[in-house]
Design an enzyme around this catalytic site. Structure first.
Site, PDB file in Angstrom:
ATOM      1  N   LYS A 124      -4.329 -19.380 -40.575  1.00 42.03           N
ATOM      2  CA  LYS A 124      -3.512 -19.937 -40.464  1.00 42.03           C
ATOM      3  C   LYS A 124      -3.673 -21.265 -40.869  1.00 42.03           C
ATOM      4  CE  LYS A 124       0.970 -19.477 -39.366  1.00 42.03           C
ATOM      5  NZ  LYS A 124       1.957 -17.702 -38.944  1.00 42.03           N
ATOM      6  N   ASP A 164       5.684 -18.878 -43.500  1.00 43.19           N
ATOM      7  CA  ASP A 164       5.872 -18.818 -42.420  1.00 43.19           C
ATOM      8  C   ASP A 164       7.216 -19.786 -41.980  1.00 43.19           C
ATOM      9  OD1 ASP A 164       4.600 -18.028 -39.461  1.00 43.19           O
ATOM     10  OD2 ASP A 164       5.065 -20.220 -39.410  1.00 43.19           O
TER      11      ASP A 164
HETATM   12  P1  NDP Z   1      12.439 -19.890 -41.767  1.00 41.35           P
HETATM   13  O1  NDP Z   1      11.821 -21.499 -42.321  1.00 41.35           O
HETATM   14  O2  NDP Z   1      12.449 -18.646 -42.048  1.00 41.35           O
HETATM   15  O3  NDP Z   1      12.847 -19.909 -40.758  1.00 41.35           O
HETATM   16  C1  NDP Z   1      13.156 -20.831 -39.707  1.00 41.35           C
HETATM   17  C2  NDP Z   1      14.467 -20.884 -38.485  1.00 41.35           C
HETATM   18  O4  NDP Z   1      14.086 -21.170 -37.276  1.00 41.35           O
HETATM   19  C3  NDP Z   1      15.386 -21.373 -39.260  1.00 41.35           C
HETATM   20  O5  NDP Z   1      16.350 -21.344 -38.811  1.00 41.35           O
HETATM   21  C4  NDP Z   1      15.069 -23.514 -39.140  1.00 41.35           C
HETATM   22  O6  NDP Z   1      15.437 -23.581 -38.774  1.00 41.35           O
HETATM   23  C5  NDP Z   1      14.776 -22.830 -37.513  1.00 41.35           C
HETATM   24  N1  NDP Z   1      13.466 -24.263 -36.801  1.00 41.35           N
HETATM   25  C6  NDP Z   1      12.618 -23.922 -37.949  1.00 41.35           C
HETATM   26  N2  NDP Z   1      11.236 -24.885 -36.701  1.00 41.35           N
HETATM   27  C7  NDP Z   1      12.824 -25.148 -35.754  1.00 41.35           C
HETATM   28  C8  NDP Z   1      12.711 -26.511 -35.068  1.00 41.35           C
HETATM   29  N3  NDP Z   1      11.372 -27.420 -34.849  1.00 41.35           N
HETATM   30  N4  NDP Z   1      13.323 -26.805 -34.072  1.00 41.35           N
HETATM   31  C9  NDP Z   1      15.154 -25.695 -34.000  1.00 41.35           C
HETATM   32  N5  NDP Z   1      15.388 -24.956 -35.231  1.00 41.35           N
HETATM   33  C10 NDP Z   1      13.922 -24.985 -35.782  1.00 41.35           C
HETATM   34  O7  NDP Z   1      10.997 -19.212 -41.334  1.00 41.35           O
HETATM   35  P2  NDP Z   1      10.916 -17.472 -40.544  1.00 41.35           P
HETATM   36  O8  NDP Z   1      11.349 -17.106 -39.832  1.00 41.35           O
HETATM   37  O9  NDP Z   1       9.675 -17.227 -40.885  1.00 41.35           O
HETATM   38  O10 NDP Z   1       9.896 -18.153 -39.220  1.00 41.35           O
HETATM   39  C11 NDP Z   1      10.553 -17.987 -37.524  1.00 41.35           C
HETATM   40  C12 NDP Z   1       9.387 -18.128 -36.726  1.00 41.35           C
HETATM   41  O11 NDP Z   1       8.692 -16.397 -36.599  1.00 41.35           O
HETATM   42  C13 NDP Z   1       7.966 -18.432 -36.880  1.00 41.35           C
HETATM   43  O12 NDP Z   1       7.776 -19.497 -35.105  1.00 41.35           O
HETATM   44  C14 NDP Z   1       7.441 -18.210 -37.157  1.00 41.35           C
HETATM   45  O13 NDP Z   1       5.997 -18.185 -37.028  1.00 41.35           O
HETATM   46  C15 NDP Z   1       7.233 -16.442 -36.854  1.00 41.35           C
HETATM   47  N6  NDP Z   1       7.387 -15.522 -37.483  1.00 41.35           N
HETATM   48  C16 NDP Z   1       7.213 -15.422 -38.636  1.00 41.35           C
HETATM   49  C17 NDP Z   1       6.861 -14.051 -39.393  1.00 41.35           C
HETATM   50  C18 NDP Z   1       6.936 -14.040 -40.964  1.00 41.35           C
HETATM   51  O14 NDP Z   1       7.047 -13.336 -42.212  1.00 41.35           O
HETATM   52  N7  NDP Z   1       7.214 -14.889 -41.706  1.00 41.35           N
HETATM   53  C19 NDP Z   1       5.537 -13.388 -38.707  1.00 41.35           C
HETATM   54  C20 NDP Z   1       5.378 -13.391 -37.490  1.00 41.35           C
HETATM   55  C21 NDP Z   1       5.953 -14.308 -36.970  1.00 41.35           C
HETATM   56  P3  NDP Z   1      16.161 -25.397 -40.293  1.00 41.35           P
HETATM   57  O15 NDP Z   1      16.780 -24.461 -41.867  1.00 41.35           O
HETATM   58  O16 NDP Z   1      16.884 -25.975 -39.843  1.00 41.35           O
HETATM   59  O17 NDP Z   1      14.488 -25.328 -40.731  1.00 41.35           O
HETATM   60  O1  2IT Z   2       2.945 -14.890 -37.752  1.00 42.98           O
HETATM   61  C1  2IT Z   2       2.463 -14.570 -38.339  1.00 42.98           C
HETATM   62  O2  2IT Z   2       2.000 -13.660 -38.388  1.00 42.98           O
HETATM   63  C2  2IT Z   2       3.424 -14.712 -40.109  1.00 42.98           C
HETATM   64  N1  2IT Z   2       3.455 -15.583 -40.019  1.00 42.98           N
HETATM   65  C3  2IT Z   2       3.196 -13.775 -41.091  1.00 42.98           C
HETATM   66  C4  2IT Z   2       2.001 -13.143 -41.780  1.00 42.98           C
HETATM   67  C5  2IT Z   2       1.047 -12.351 -42.471  1.00 42.98           C
HETATM   68  O3  2IT Z   2       0.050 -13.126 -43.202  1.00 42.98           O
HETATM   69  O4  2IT Z   2       1.543 -12.016 -43.370  1.00 42.98           O
END
Ligand code: NDP
Ligand code: 2IT
Length: 447
Positions: A124, A164
């Site tokens: 990461k 992420d």
């Molecule tokens: P995005 O940046 O697209 O969205 C994040 C969302 O969560 C936004 O709505 C954001 O609000 C909110 N958020 C972020 N930080 C905080 C915080 N500290 N408190 C409250 N709300 C918060 O990210 P993703 O959707 O990609 O990621 C969301 C989660 O999923 C994370 O935990 C990530 O690690 C996990 N994840 C992502 C993957 C991926 O493929 N993208 C894969 C697997 C897991 P705001 O817009 O106000 O910042």
């Molecule tokens: O938390 C996760 O699994 C991700 N943000 C996706 C990682 C990836 O390599 O697609």
């Protein structure tokens, strides 16, 4: 193994890293039995080598903002473990990013990637740079400066970053562009790329869709139908939006969403038109969820600076924002309101107290490393397509994603089933993820 002593030792060596210790503690507690069953593991101190990252790269990222000011952020890449494949994992840009958070995420990624059945190690990276309020050119300059430091450490068979929090297709595009310029090579070193330059169909949707597929597998163990169920989601980013999209398609009701400023609760559930409006607001205009609430005061209530859990009556919760966003009090409120299943889109969104509540109540509870593995799985499929120089159809990728999520569910059930038949998905996911990595590490000697 004495779990307590092991954790105390880590705490002493890595003080001020609470998220990292929290993630390690959960895994170590659930694999202690298996670890003790095979003395060979202990003889090569496998556990310590598995918990401490292989290497950490940290650097200063200097870039120039639109006003000509020089700005400095910290950049990191935690290469945790590459026993079963090249390092693989996302990049996070958020003001809260620090080494503890990236170490926990890289550690979790190692087990998650092992569960996907694909050949990917765990990593990461990220920066305390906040994309919020930055212009497109500022984002681009930052991404270039970030990769200018990182490019020598990554590669298609070395380490493959992706998105992420705060890193989506736009940022991956800018990072890939600079990587390509530095290396003079066009390789699949990043995943989540645009479709025109090696990206995979279904990668943007994969984490959200995958989480819904995992949920369907869990519900099937109890003969529960998803149709008509009320689902509370947090977040409104990549994961949350595609979770909501799939749920709506399958006839469930989406009763909440949120961002870091607050939550909306929609008692009657989002209509398709409302979802389309939010999707556009969030993806096209990078707007706030409060803007939707202002436009639809009759359909929803906005809770400023609050998470949705205490305000929502839901059958299912899918936390999809960030770590430790659902605590013991939130869990108790969800349970009192009739929640029967929790499937985590985010990484480690539930605190240990909340997990205890869910498991004591014997509801279906899937940790992120199992439920949100669809994203990195399709990243693995993107890597496969890139090395074949081929593009698969959306149907093919989606079918493979569906199959992988079913496989992960099966592994959890195999290793997590308790005497009374309850599936402890935490134990199942940690054990299955651990065994594959551990076998590979044993075979490769002390490296
Ligand atoms: P995005 O940046 O697209 O969205 C994040 C969302 O969560 C936004 O709505 C954001 O609000 C909110 N958020 C972020 N930080 C905080 C915080 N500290 N408190 C409250 N709300 C918060 O990210 P993703 O959707 O990609 O990621 C969301 C989660 O999923 C994370 O935990 C990530 O690690 C996990 N994840 C992502 C993957 C991926 O493929 N993208 C894969 C697997 C897991 P705001 O817009 O106000 O910042
Ligand atoms: O938390 C996760 O699994 C991700 N943000 C996706 C990682 C990836 O390599 O697609």
């Amino acid at each position: 193994m004495n779990v307590k002593e092991f954790i105390e030792d880590l705490r002493t060596r890595f003080p001020n890293e609470p998220e990292y210790i929290q993630a390690v503690e959960e895994v170590v507690a659930s694999i202690a039995d298996v670890y003790d069953r095979y003395p060979a593991f202990k003889s090569v101190n496998l556990l310590e080598r598995l918990c401490i990252p292989d290497r950490i790269i940290s650097f200063r990222v200097s870039w120039v903002d639109d006003k000509g000011r020089v700005r400095n952020n910290m950049g990191y890449r935690v290469q945790h473990n590459n026993a079963i494949g090249p390092y693989k994992g996302g990049i996070r840009f958020h003001s809260s990013v620090n080494l503890s958070i990236l170490k926990f995420l890289a550690f979790e990624q190692t087990f998650k990637n092992s569960l996907t059945t694909l050949a990917m190690g765990g990593a990461k990276g990220g920066s305390d740079f906040s994309p919020r309020g930055k212009s497109d050119m500022e984002i681009m300059r930052f991404c270039q400066a970030f990769v200018n430091e990182l490019w020598r450490q990554i590669g298609p068979d070395t380490d493959v970053p992706a998105g992420d929090i705060g890193v989506g297709a736009r940022e991956v595009g800018y990072m890939f562009g600079w990587y390509k310029k530095m290396t003079r090579e066009f390789t699949g070193t990043f995943t989540g790329k645009g479709l025109d330059f090696g990206g995979s169909l279904i990668r943007p949707e994969a984490t959200g869709y995958g989480n819904v597929y995992f949920l369907l597998n869990m519900l099937a163990t109890r003969g529960i139908d998803l149709k008509g169920k009320r689902v509370a989601i947090s977040g409104s980013g990549n994961v949350a939006l595609y979770t909501a999209e799939k749920l709506l398609k399958l006839g469930a009701k989406v009763v909440s969403l949120s961002d870091s400023d607050g939550s909306i609760v929609i008692p009657e559930g989002l209509t398709q038109e409302m979802f389309d409006e939010i999707f556009e607001l969030k993806t096209l205009f990078r707007g706030r969820i409060s803007e939707f609430a202002e436009k639809h005061p009759d359909a929803c209530t906005y809770y400023r600076r609050e998470r949705p859990w205490k305000h929502v009556k839901a059958d299912i919760a899918m936390p999809s924002a960030t770590q430790n966003e659902l605590d013991g009090d939130d869990a108790r409120a969800l349970l009192e309101n009739g929640c029967i299943a929790v499937s985590e889109g985010a990484n480690m969104p539930s605190t240990p107290d909340a997990i205890r509540e869910f498991q004591n109540a014997r509801i279906l509870y899937a940790p992120g490393k199992a439920a949100n593995a669809g994203g990195v799985s399709v990243s693995g499929l993107e890597m496969a397509q890139n090395s074949q120089k081929m593009n698969w159809t959306a149907e093919e990728v989606d079918a493979r994603l569906c199959g992988i999520m079913a496989d992960i569910h099966e592994q959890c059930a195999k290793y997590g089933k308790e005497e009374d038949g309850y599936i402890n998905y935490v134990r199942g996911a940690n054990t299955a993820g651990f065994l594959k990595v551990a076998r590979a590490m044993m075979a490769q000697g002390v490296v």
